[in-house]
Write an enzyme that holds these catalytic residues in place. Structure first.
Site, PDB file in Angstrom:
ATOM      1  N   CYS A  33      14.215  37.677 -68.293  1.00 17.13           N
ATOM      2  CA  CYS A  33      13.406  38.631 -69.072  1.00 17.13           C
ATOM      3  C   CYS A  33      13.541  38.364 -70.568  1.00 17.13           C
ATOM      4  CB  CYS A  33      13.813  40.069 -68.751  1.00 17.13           C
ATOM      5  SG  CYS A  33      15.509  40.436 -69.211  1.00 17.13           S
ATOM      6  N   ASP A  35      15.937  39.363 -72.494  1.00 19.30           N
ATOM      7  CA  ASP A  35      16.698  40.397 -73.205  1.00 19.30           C
ATOM      8  C   ASP A  35      18.059  39.852 -73.640  1.00 19.30           C
ATOM      9  OD1 ASP A  35      14.601  42.021 -72.795  1.00 19.30           O
ATOM     10  OD2 ASP A  35      15.531  43.286 -71.272  1.00 19.30           O
ATOM     11  N   CYS A  58      15.650  46.201 -72.505  1.00 22.09           N
ATOM     12  CA  CYS A  58      15.079  47.370 -71.841  1.00 22.09           C
ATOM     13  C   CYS A  58      16.011  48.579 -71.957  1.00 22.09           C
ATOM     14  CB  CYS A  58      14.840  47.041 -70.369  1.00 22.09           C
ATOM     15  SG  CYS A  58      16.362  46.908 -69.437  1.00 22.09           S
ATOM     16  N   CYS A 102      20.199  44.479 -65.017  1.00 18.69           N
ATOM     17  CA  CYS A 102      20.287  44.726 -66.469  1.00 18.69           C
ATOM     18  C   CYS A 102      21.732  45.019 -66.885  1.00 18.69           C
ATOM     19  CB  CYS A 102      19.391  45.881 -66.871  1.00 18.69           C
ATOM     20  SG  CYS A 102      17.700  45.731 -66.266  1.00 18.69           S
TER      21      CYS A 102
END
Ligand code: FES
Length: 147
Positions: A33, A35, A58, A102
């Site tokens: 992603c 991140d 996120c 995450c």
């Protein structure tokens, strides 16, 4: 979908920022992603006396960074190394299964920052090598180049 604690730590994240004279700094990222999480640790006599973070990611990544910094403050580096992404997610009242990945950033950022601290102290970090900043960051850059 998200617990109240997740929402609280996302809306009011604790310990956001940098520590200019940090003894350990670690940056990790999720190549999928993109991140990124950067963690700064102030360590005195093997104890984490302050922790701050910057997360470009996120809501779950922000909430887990916030909780992770709260959990490691006051702990020895050895205790902090034992903190898993699962423990961080549990402390937040859980994460939806699709967002569990995450929370990996939080665990990896702690390990990367402590690994940096060990390196600066001249302590071997072979057991932490796969979490070292350079390699993770290279992975992100490579993933972006491949896009
Ligand atoms: Fe990238 Fe959450 S979607 S860390």
């Amino acid at each position: 979908m998200y617990s109240e604690k997740v929402m609280d730590h996302f809306m009011n994240p604790r310990n956001v920022g940098e520590i200019p004279d940090a003894q350990g700094v670690g940056q990790v990222g999720n190549p999928k992603c993109g991140d990124i999480m950067k963690m700064y640790l102030k360590i005195e006599n093997g104890v984490i006396v302050d922790a701050k973070f910057k997360t470009f990611g996120c809501g779950a990544a922000v909430a887990t960074s916030s909780m992770a910094t709260e959990m490691i403050k006051g702990k020895t580096v050895e205790e902090a190394l034992k903190i898993t992404n699962k423990a961080v997610a549990e402390a937040l009242g859980g994460l939806p299964p699709i967002k569990m990945h995450c929370s990996n950033l939080a665990e990896e950022a702690i390990k990367a920052a402590i690994s940096d601290y060990f390196r600066k102290q001249g302590i071997p970090t072979d057991h932490l090598e796969d979490l070292a900043c350079g390699r993770r960051c290279d992975d992100i850059h490579k993933a972006r180049e491949d896009d």
